[in-house]
Design an enzyme around this catalytic site. Structure first.
Site, PDB file in Angstrom:
ATOM      1  N   GLY A 184       0.847  -1.192   0.000  1.00 50.73           N
ATOM      2  CA  GLY A 184       0.000   0.000   0.000  1.00 50.73           C
ATOM      3  C   GLY A 184       0.880   1.238   0.000  1.00 50.73           C
ATOM      4  N   HIS A 447       3.600  26.543 -21.801  1.00 49.59           N
ATOM      5  CA  HIS A 447       4.579  25.641 -22.413  1.00 49.59           C
ATOM      6  C   HIS A 447       5.979  26.101 -22.041  1.00 49.59           C
ATOM      7  CE1 HIS A 447       6.453  23.012 -25.334  1.00 49.59           C
ATOM      8  NE2 HIS A 447       7.179  24.054 -25.740  1.00 49.59           N
TER       9      HIS A 447
HETATM   10  P1  NAI Z   1      -2.943   0.500   2.775  1.00 48.70           P
HETATM   11  O1  NAI Z   1      -4.342   0.163   3.068  1.00 48.70           O
HETATM   12  O2  NAI Z   1      -2.629   1.592   1.821  1.00 48.70           O
HETATM   13  O3  NAI Z   1      -2.188  -0.792   2.217  1.00 48.70           O
HETATM   14  C1  NAI Z   1      -2.110  -1.976   2.940  1.00 48.70           C
HETATM   15  C2  NAI Z   1      -1.707  -3.086   1.989  1.00 48.70           C
HETATM   16  O4  NAI Z   1      -1.415  -4.229   2.744  1.00 48.70           O
HETATM   17  C3  NAI Z   1      -2.813  -3.468   1.013  1.00 48.70           C
HETATM   18  O5  NAI Z   1      -2.264  -3.560  -0.270  1.00 48.70           O
HETATM   19  C4  NAI Z   1      -3.298  -4.815   1.535  1.00 48.70           C
HETATM   20  O6  NAI Z   1      -3.797  -5.656   0.531  1.00 48.70           O
HETATM   21  C5  NAI Z   1      -2.025  -5.357   2.136  1.00 48.70           C
HETATM   22  N1  NAI Z   1      -2.207  -6.366   3.168  1.00 48.70           N
HETATM   23  C6  NAI Z   1      -3.152  -6.407   4.129  1.00 48.70           C
HETATM   24  N2  NAI Z   1      -2.971  -7.486   4.924  1.00 48.70           N
HETATM   25  C7  NAI Z   1      -1.854  -8.114   4.474  1.00 48.70           C
HETATM   26  C8  NAI Z   1      -1.132  -9.254   4.876  1.00 48.70           C
HETATM   27  N3  NAI Z   1      -1.528  -9.975   5.926  1.00 48.70           N
HETATM   28  N4  NAI Z   1      -0.041  -9.623   4.182  1.00 48.70           N
HETATM   29  C9  NAI Z   1       0.369  -8.895   3.103  1.00 48.70           C
HETATM   30  N5  NAI Z   1      -0.282  -7.784   2.673  1.00 48.70           N
HETATM   31  C10 NAI Z   1      -1.367  -7.399   3.355  1.00 48.70           C
HETATM   32  O7  NAI Z   1      -2.281   0.744   4.199  1.00 48.70           O
HETATM   33  P2  NAI Z   1      -0.921   1.420   4.629  1.00 48.70           P
HETATM   34  O8  NAI Z   1       0.042   1.466   3.491  1.00 48.70           O
HETATM   35  O9  NAI Z   1      -0.538   0.754   5.896  1.00 48.70           O
HETATM   36  O10 NAI Z   1      -1.365   2.898   4.943  1.00 48.70           O
HETATM   37  C11 NAI Z   1      -2.372   3.167   5.930  1.00 48.70           C
HETATM   38  C12 NAI Z   1      -3.128   4.398   5.602  1.00 48.70           C
HETATM   39  O11 NAI Z   1      -2.306   5.541   5.693  1.00 48.70           O
HETATM   40  C13 NAI Z   1      -3.713   4.341   4.224  1.00 48.70           C
HETATM   41  O12 NAI Z   1      -5.110   4.357   4.333  1.00 48.70           O
HETATM   42  C14 NAI Z   1      -3.239   5.560   3.536  1.00 48.70           C
HETATM   43  O13 NAI Z   1      -4.300   6.272   2.958  1.00 48.70           O
HETATM   44  C15 NAI Z   1      -2.586   6.415   4.618  1.00 48.70           C
HETATM   45  N6  NAI Z   1      -1.343   6.940   4.056  1.00 48.70           N
HETATM   46  C16 NAI Z   1      -1.429   7.863   3.054  1.00 48.70           C
HETATM   47  C17 NAI Z   1      -0.289   8.315   2.450  1.00 48.70           C
HETATM   48  C18 NAI Z   1      -0.425   9.268   1.329  1.00 48.70           C
HETATM   49  O14 NAI Z   1      -1.499   9.814   1.153  1.00 48.70           O
HETATM   50  N7  NAI Z   1       0.620   9.517   0.566  1.00 48.70           N
HETATM   51  C19 NAI Z   1       1.030   7.882   2.854  1.00 48.70           C
HETATM   52  C20 NAI Z   1       1.000   6.882   3.887  1.00 48.70           C
HETATM   53  C21 NAI Z   1      -0.157   6.466   4.469  1.00 48.70           C
END
Ligand code: NAI
Ligand code: FAD
EC number: 1.8.1.4
Length: 468
Positions: A184, A447
């Site tokens: 993610g 541009h």
């Molecule tokens: P995420 O929800 O973006 O991604 C989590 C990933 O882990 C998913 O692809 C999921 O399928 C996978 N996953 C879940 N369980 C698993 C397992 N047991 N084994 C392997 N893969 C598994 O969550 P993340 O990256 O932890 O971020 C959390 C939140 O923080 C997100 O909702 C995001 O919106 C926010 N965030 C936003 C950022 C941005 O806007 N640039 C930067 C960092 C975080």
């Protein structure tokens, strides 16, 4: 007993602090309660801001090594000073959190340091670190207590070897190997930081794709780009255990669909499998405040919980866990409490992954449109055909625009490319005003800019792009 307030906000992340400021601007007497030593919540202290400081610094490090020579700049191989890079991150955090303190003073917001508990409707108890308690009388309460990292069962986070984003933002040396669990946003951003600084990054993802929720076209191309940068992806795989050894960690991996387990040695494991709402210590159960199956505080269309005078916003309620979504909800609830028509348009909330290149998205993905049975047209324009991108050695990626087949109204825009996180906002503004791809195509763009690719993609939905 402290004064009586019109509004008490529990939590000073982007949802809470923005809500408090707008409420004060609208004439309310406002208190905030924060249990951490500094204001700004996850985003400013351990999230958006420190991660972007490290993403920027590590990108510069990588460019100095790889891009400078191509631009005719010979400075030799760059040398990493990790403590100085971390000091830059810490300074950036301090300057941002200090800014919130200043804004609270400027807006005459009373800040209570300690853990807030809702004792009853109209009553918040703040328990300071030394155990002393203060009672606050307040007409309204906004819960803005955010979220924390989700954990894998049986895996103990120590924030040194097995880390969440918090530990991954302060490693004291570049690991030889980094195992990222979850492809993610956090995994790919922080994986990028450490990959650029020299770590071999392996990403294990449960699903058969990266970045679930993003347009699949974009995710596939982005995965290829990250693979070229040295990322190793193990999709359709889950981590079932991590064992600590003398030399590091040994993770057990299993195919999601079932099958033989394998092991992987690593120095550090980053658990980034999502975040969960945080409501510990608020006393919600005693009061009967409803939460859904995922622990999110249940609110109506106006952010009200099932109890009058108690509202909730940000990561602790449903919706994307994004700082700007929390901020907008903070403004909306302040306006609603002031008798105005506060509102958030959830169909136009941009999402950005701050890697290199960046990935940015707003509105519907192609998969959404197919699932909803909406007739659409799509056009793409690659940065290889954009003059500015060539000059900047940034030809990777494309702009993709999705518009309604009948009305031409833009329904989604997805960009992979350098600066995508800035460019996405022209599509966001257009969509907020219900604009069409023709509106975008007829708007003169300076541009040479990367943004011309956005216009070219829009032209592609009409009589055709000029430069492809
Ligand atoms: P995420 O929800 O973006 O991604 C989590 C990933 O882990 C998913 O692809 C999921 O399928 C996978 N996953 C879940 N369980 C698993 C397992 N047991 N084994 C392997 N893969 C598994 O969550 P993340 O990256 O932890 O971020 C959390 C939140 O923080 C997100 O909702 C995001 O919106 C926010 N965030 C936003 C950022 C941005 O806007 N640039 C930067 C960092 C975080
Ligand atoms: P939070 O920011 O989590 O703040 C909650 C606050 O409430 C905390 O300060 C906490 O101490 C306090 N609190 C909790 N309980 C109590 C209590 N009982 N009493 C007193 N205080 C309490 N989002 C983006 O949009 N862009 C990004 O680039 C981005 N990068 C991220 C990077 C990382 C590594 C992480 C982890 C997250 C990132 N996010 C990003 C997500 C973003 O940080 C959150 O969506 C945002 O912080 C949510 O804001 P919030 O106000 O709801 O809660």
């Amino acid at each position: 007993m402290a004064d009586t307030f019109d509004l008490t906000v529990i939590g000073t992340g982007p949802g809470g602090y923005v809500c408090a400021i707008r409420a004060a601007q609208l004439g309310m007497k406002v208190a905030v309660v924060e249990k951490w030593p500094s204001f700004g919540g996850t985003c400013l202290n351990i999230g958006c801001i420190p991660s972007k400081a490290l993403l920027h610094a590590s990108e510069m490090f990588e460019e100095a090594g790889h891009t400078f020579p191509q631009l005719g700049i010979e400075v030799g191989a760059p040398k990493l000073n990790l403590p100085a890079m971390m000091a830059h991150k810490d300074d950036t955090v301090a300057s941002n959190t200090g800014g919130i303190e200043y804004l609270f003073k400027k807006n005459k917001i009373t800040a209570f340091k300690g853990t807030g508990k809702i004792a009853a409707q109209g009553k918040v108890t703040v328990t300071a670190e030394d155990g002393s308690a203060t009672e606050i009388e307040t007409k309204n309460i906004v819960i803005a207590t955010g979220s924390v990292s989700a954990n894998l069962p049986g895996i103990e986070i120590d924030e040194e070897k097995i880390v969440t984003s918090t530990g991954a933002l302060k490693l004291d040396k570049v690991p030889d190997n980094l195992l990222v669990i979850g492809a993610g946003v956090i995994g790919l951003e922080l994986g990028s930081v450490w990959a650029r600084l020299g770590a071999k990054v392996t990403v294990v993802e449960f699903l058969d794709r990266i970045l679930p929720g993003m347009d699949l076209d974009v995710a596939k191309q982005f995965q290829r780009m990250l693979s070229k940068q040295g990322f190793d992806f193990k999709l359709g795989t889950k981590v079932t255990g991590i064992e600590k050894t003398e030399s590091g960690l040994v993770a057990t991996l299993e195919p999601t669909a079932g099958g033989e387990a394998t092991t992987l040695e690593t120095d550090i494991a980053l658990v980034s499998i999502g975040r969960i709402p945080f409501t510990d210590g608020l006393g919600l159960d005693d009061l009967g405040i409803e939460r859904d199956k995922r622990g999110r505080v249940v609110t109506n269309g106006h952010y009200k919980t099932n109890l009058d005078g108690i509202y909730a916003i940000g990561d602790v309620i449903a919706g994307p866990m994004l700082a700007h979504k929390a901020e907008d909800e903070g403004i909306a609830i302040a306006e609603i409490l002031a008798g105005q028509a506060g509102h958030v348009n959830y169909s136009v909330i941009p999402g950005v992954v701050y890697t290199n290149p960046e990935v940015a998205s707003v509105g519907k993905t192609e998969e959404d449109l197919k699932a909803e049975g909406i007739a659409y047209k799509a056009a793409k324009f690659p940065f290889t055909a954009n003059g500015r991108a060539k000059a900047m050695l940034a030809p990777q990626g494309f702009v993709k625009i999705l518009a309604d087949k009948e009305t031409d109204r833009v329904l989604g825009c997805h960009i992979v490319g350098k600066g995508a996180g800035e460019m996405i906002h022209e599509a966001a503004v257009l969509m907020e005003f219900g604009g069409s791809s023709e509106d975008l195509a007829r708007t003169c763009h300076a541009h040479p800019t990367m943004s011309e690719a956005v216009r070219e993609a829009a032209l592609g939905l009409g009589d055709g792009s000029i430069h492809i």
